[in-house]
Each structure stands twice: as structure tokens, then as C-alpha cells.
Design a protein around this motif. Structure first.
Motif, PDB file in Angstrom:
ATOM      1  N   MET A   1       0.829  -1.200   0.000  1.00 32.57           N
ATOM      2  CA  MET A   1       0.000   0.000   0.000  1.00 32.57           C
ATOM      3  C   MET A   1       0.869   1.257   0.000  1.00 32.57           C
ATOM      4  O   MET A   1       0.591   2.197  -0.712  1.00 32.57           O
ATOM      5  CB  MET A   1      -0.923  -0.031   1.226  1.00 32.57           C
ATOM      6  CG  MET A   1      -1.863   1.119   1.294  1.00 32.57           C
ATOM      7  SD  MET A   1      -3.024   1.029  -0.061  1.00 32.57           S
ATOM      8  CE  MET A   1      -4.278   2.085   0.481  1.00 32.57           C
ATOM      9  N   ALA A   2       1.922   1.233   0.830  1.00 33.01           N
ATOM     10  CA  ALA A   2       2.803   2.398   0.905  1.00 33.01           C
ATOM     11  C   ALA A   2       3.522   2.617  -0.417  1.00 33.01           C
ATOM     12  O   ALA A   2       3.720   3.753  -0.849  1.00 33.01           O
ATOM     13  CB  ALA A   2       3.806   2.230   2.032  1.00 33.01           C
ATOM     14  N   ALA A   3       3.908   1.528  -1.077  1.00 35.12           N
ATOM     15  CA  ALA A   3       4.589   1.639  -2.369  1.00 35.12           C
ATOM     16  C   ALA A   3       3.656   2.245  -3.406  1.00 35.12           C
ATOM     17  O   ALA A   3       4.070   3.059  -4.241  1.00 35.12           O
ATOM     18  CB  ALA A   3       5.076   0.269  -2.826  1.00 35.12           C
ATOM     19  N   PHE A   4       2.392   1.841  -3.374  1.00 31.92           N
ATOM     20  CA  PHE A   4       1.405   2.398  -4.297  1.00 31.92           C
ATOM     21  C   PHE A   4       1.244   3.902  -4.094  1.00 31.92           C
ATOM     22  O   PHE A   4       1.228   4.665  -5.054  1.00 31.92           O
ATOM     23  CB  PHE A   4       0.053   1.697  -4.123  1.00 31.92           C
ATOM     24  CG  PHE A   4      -1.064   2.360  -4.876  1.00 31.92           C
ATOM     25  CD1 PHE A   4      -1.141   2.246  -6.261  1.00 31.92           C
ATOM     26  CD2 PHE A   4      -2.016   3.125  -4.210  1.00 31.92           C
ATOM     27  CE1 PHE A   4      -2.171   2.870  -6.963  1.00 31.92           C
ATOM     28  CE2 PHE A   4      -3.031   3.749  -4.905  1.00 31.92           C
ATOM     29  CZ  PHE A   4      -3.116   3.616  -6.283  1.00 31.92           C
ATOM     30  N   LEU A   5       1.125   4.334  -2.834  1.00 29.30           N
ATOM     31  CA  LEU A   5       0.970   5.760  -2.544  1.00 29.30           C
ATOM     32  C   LEU A   5       2.205   6.551  -2.961  1.00 29.30           C
ATOM     33  O   LEU A   5       2.091   7.656  -3.489  1.00 29.30           O
ATOM     34  CB  LEU A   5       0.685   5.963  -1.055  1.00 29.30           C
ATOM     35  CG  LEU A   5      -0.686   5.484  -0.577  1.00 29.30           C
ATOM     36  CD1 LEU A   5      -0.809   5.662   0.921  1.00 29.30           C
ATOM     37  CD2 LEU A   5      -1.788   6.239  -1.292  1.00 29.30           C
ATOM     38  N   GLU A   6       3.371   5.976  -2.743  1.00 27.09           N
ATOM     39  CA  GLU A   6       4.606   6.645  -3.154  1.00 27.09           C
ATOM     40  C   GLU A   6       4.662   6.785  -4.666  1.00 27.09           C
ATOM     41  O   GLU A   6       5.013   7.831  -5.196  1.00 27.09           O
ATOM     42  CB  GLU A   6       5.811   5.853  -2.645  1.00 27.09           C
ATOM     43  CG  GLU A   6       7.133   6.536  -2.891  1.00 27.09           C
ATOM     44  CD  GLU A   6       8.287   5.754  -2.284  1.00 27.09           C
ATOM     45  OE1 GLU A   6       9.344   5.727  -2.936  1.00 27.09           O
ATOM     46  OE2 GLU A   6       8.125   5.210  -1.192  1.00 27.09           O
ATOM     47  N   SER A   7       4.285   5.734  -5.373  1.00 23.14           N
ATOM     48  CA  SER A   7       4.262   5.758  -6.838  1.00 23.14           C
ATOM     49  C   SER A   7       3.251   6.783  -7.343  1.00 23.14           C
ATOM     50  O   SER A   7       3.527   7.541  -8.277  1.00 23.14           O
ATOM     51  CB  SER A   7       3.901   4.368  -7.361  1.00 23.14           C
ATOM     52  OG  SER A   7       3.681   4.403  -8.745  1.00 23.14           O
ATOM     53  N   LEU A   8       2.093   6.819  -6.714  1.00 22.65           N
ATOM     54  CA  LEU A   8       1.060   7.784  -7.098  1.00 22.65           C
ATOM     55  C   LEU A   8       1.532   9.211  -6.863  1.00 22.65           C
ATOM     56  O   LEU A   8       1.324  10.092  -7.704  1.00 22.65           O
ATOM     57  CB  LEU A   8      -0.227   7.513  -6.311  1.00 22.65           C
ATOM     58  CG  LEU A   8      -1.418   8.412  -6.619  1.00 22.65           C
ATOM     59  CD1 LEU A   8      -1.865   8.208  -8.060  1.00 22.65           C
ATOM     60  CD2 LEU A   8      -2.552   8.123  -5.658  1.00 22.65           C
ATOM     61  N   THR A   9       2.187   9.466  -5.747  1.00 23.63           N
ATOM     62  CA  THR A   9       2.707  10.792  -5.439  1.00 23.63           C
ATOM     63  C   THR A   9       3.730  11.236  -6.474  1.00 23.63           C
ATOM     64  O   THR A   9       3.704  12.363  -6.950  1.00 23.63           O
ATOM     65  CB  THR A   9       3.333  10.800  -4.036  1.00 23.63           C
ATOM     66  OG1 THR A   9       2.357  10.373  -3.097  1.00 23.63           O
ATOM     67  CG2 THR A   9       3.818  12.182  -3.662  1.00 23.63           C
ATOM     68  N   LYS A  10       4.642  10.334  -6.842  1.00 25.10           N
ATOM     69  CA  LYS A  10       5.651  10.662  -7.849  1.00 25.10           C
ATOM     70  C   LYS A  10       5.002  10.962  -9.192  1.00 25.10           C
ATOM     71  O   LYS A  10       5.377  11.907  -9.882  1.00 25.10           O
ATOM     72  CB  LYS A  10       6.661   9.524  -7.993  1.00 25.10           C
ATOM     73  CG  LYS A  10       7.636   9.432  -6.859  1.00 25.10           C
ATOM     74  CD  LYS A  10       8.615   8.298  -7.069  1.00 25.10           C
ATOM     75  CE  LYS A  10       9.569   8.180  -5.899  1.00 25.10           C
ATOM     76  NZ  LYS A  10      10.502   7.050  -6.063  1.00 25.10           N
ATOM     77  N   THR A  11       4.013  10.155  -9.554  1.00 23.66           N
ATOM     78  CA  THR A  11       3.329  10.352 -10.830  1.00 23.66           C
ATOM     79  C   THR A  11       2.607  11.692 -10.852  1.00 23.66           C
ATOM     80  O   THR A  11       2.679  12.436 -11.832  1.00 23.66           O
ATOM     81  CB  THR A  11       2.328   9.209 -11.085  1.00 23.66           C
ATOM     82  OG1 THR A  11       3.022   7.973 -11.033  1.00 23.66           O
ATOM     83  CG2 THR A  11       1.651   9.354 -12.427  1.00 23.66           C
ATOM     84  N   LEU A  12       1.899  12.002  -9.775  1.00 24.59           N
ATOM     85  CA  LEU A  12       1.160  13.259  -9.721  1.00 24.59           C
ATOM     86  C   LEU A  12       2.092  14.464  -9.703  1.00 24.59           C
ATOM     87  O   LEU A  12       1.770  15.497 -10.284  1.00 24.59           O
ATOM     88  CB  LEU A  12       0.244  13.284  -8.491  1.00 24.59           C
ATOM     89  CG  LEU A  12      -0.983  12.387  -8.567  1.00 24.59           C
ATOM     90  CD1 LEU A  12      -1.753  12.448  -7.257  1.00 24.59           C
ATOM     91  CD2 LEU A  12      -1.882  12.774  -9.724  1.00 24.59           C
ATOM     92  N   SER A  13       3.234  14.348  -9.033  1.00 25.47           N
ATOM     93  CA  SER A  13       4.146  15.487  -8.970  1.00 25.47           C
ATOM     94  C   SER A  13       4.735  15.797 -10.345  1.00 25.47           C
ATOM     95  O   SER A  13       5.111  16.913 -10.627  1.00 25.47           O
ATOM     96  CB  SER A  13       5.250  15.245  -7.953  1.00 25.47           C
ATOM     97  OG  SER A  13       6.079  14.193  -8.386  1.00 25.47           O
TER      98      SER A  13
END
Length: 145
Positions: A1-13
Motif C-alpha cells: 500500500m505504501a509503495a502504491f501511494l509513493e508511486s502515485l505521489t511521484k506520478t502526480l508530482s
């Protein structure tokens, strides 16, 4: 779950939509600050670091800041804005506090590391003299531990 959120944050940034929204928001904030003749740093929450940085500013810079805040309060109470020709000359993102604030934060970080080492050494020693107890309390109050 944490990896998904980190990936999503990077993508959105990296997203162009997010970047364009950020630029749009920055322009909106700049417009509001110009209306009242404020700078971005005038609105910083006055934490211990900010208060210390304000104390270190030259008197004329601090006075200018205080006058900007008073003028903005006055304009807000009157429900008016600065005239357009004055708004045009405002530079809301011109910094006057960032350098001093960075120095204060660096000093506080250094104090917290050296202060904690000193406290641990005193506590490990076991027998603490009266002057050491006083300095121990002073260091703890300075670093907020």
C-alpha cells in the motif's frame, strides 16, 4: 500500500495538470497579496524560529513588515484594496526573511544535536552537580525536549 501511494505521489508530482494547477494557484495567491500590499513571508505563522528570525532583521525591514501588515488589516476592515497603480509595484514573492530563517533553523538543528549529546553525557555520568543541573534545564528548554 505504501509503495502504491509513493508511486502515485511521484506520478502526480510529474503531472502537467498538477504543475499547471500549481502555477495557477501561485498566480491567484500573488494577486490576493498584491491587493493588500503584502509579501508572502508576512503571512508566515510565527513559530519560535520565525520569531527569532524577525528579531534578527534590521529595524527598517521589520518596520516595513509591520506597516504592510497594519495596512492590510486596515484595508480588510474597510473592505477595499490598494489602488491599481500601487498594486502594480508590489512584489509579493520578494524574500526578506528566508536567509535569516534558514540560519536560525540551522542553528537550532545544531543545538539540538550537540545539546542532546551533552544531556545524555550528564545523565550517563549519574552524579550531576548543581551548575550542571541548571545547564541541563537550560539546554532542554532551548531544544524543547
Amino acid at each position: 500500500m505504501a509503495a502504491f501511494l509513493e508511486s502515485l505521489t511521484k506520478t502526480l508530482s510529474r503531472s502537467k495538470l498538477i504543475q499547471s494547477l500549481g502555477k495557477s494557484y501561485t498566480k491567484s495567491v500573488e494577486g490576493e497579496l498584491r491587493k493588500y500590499g503584502l509579501r508572502f513571508e508576512d503571512l508566515m505563522i510565527e513559530t519560535d524560529d520565525v520569531i527569532e528570525a524577525l528579531k534578527r532583521l534590521p529595524p527598517e525591514v521589520l518596520e516595513a513588515r509591520n506597516l504592510r501588515v497594519k495596512r492590510a488589516c486596515d484595508l480588510a476592515m474597510k473592505k477595499t484594496y490598494l489602488p491599481e497603480f500601487i498594486q502594480a509595484g508590489q512584489k509579493p514573492y520578494e524574500s526578506y526573511l528566508a536567509k535569516t530563517l534558514a540560519e536560525v533553523r540551522a542553528e537550532r538543528a545544531e543545538l539540538s544535536t550537540t545539546g542532546l549529546e551533552y544531556i545524555r553525557a550528564l545523565e550517563a555520568k549519574g552524579s550531576v552537580s548543581l551548575p550542571e543541573i541548571a545547564s541541563l534545564g537550560a539546554v532542554r528548554s532551548l531544544i524543547g525536549k
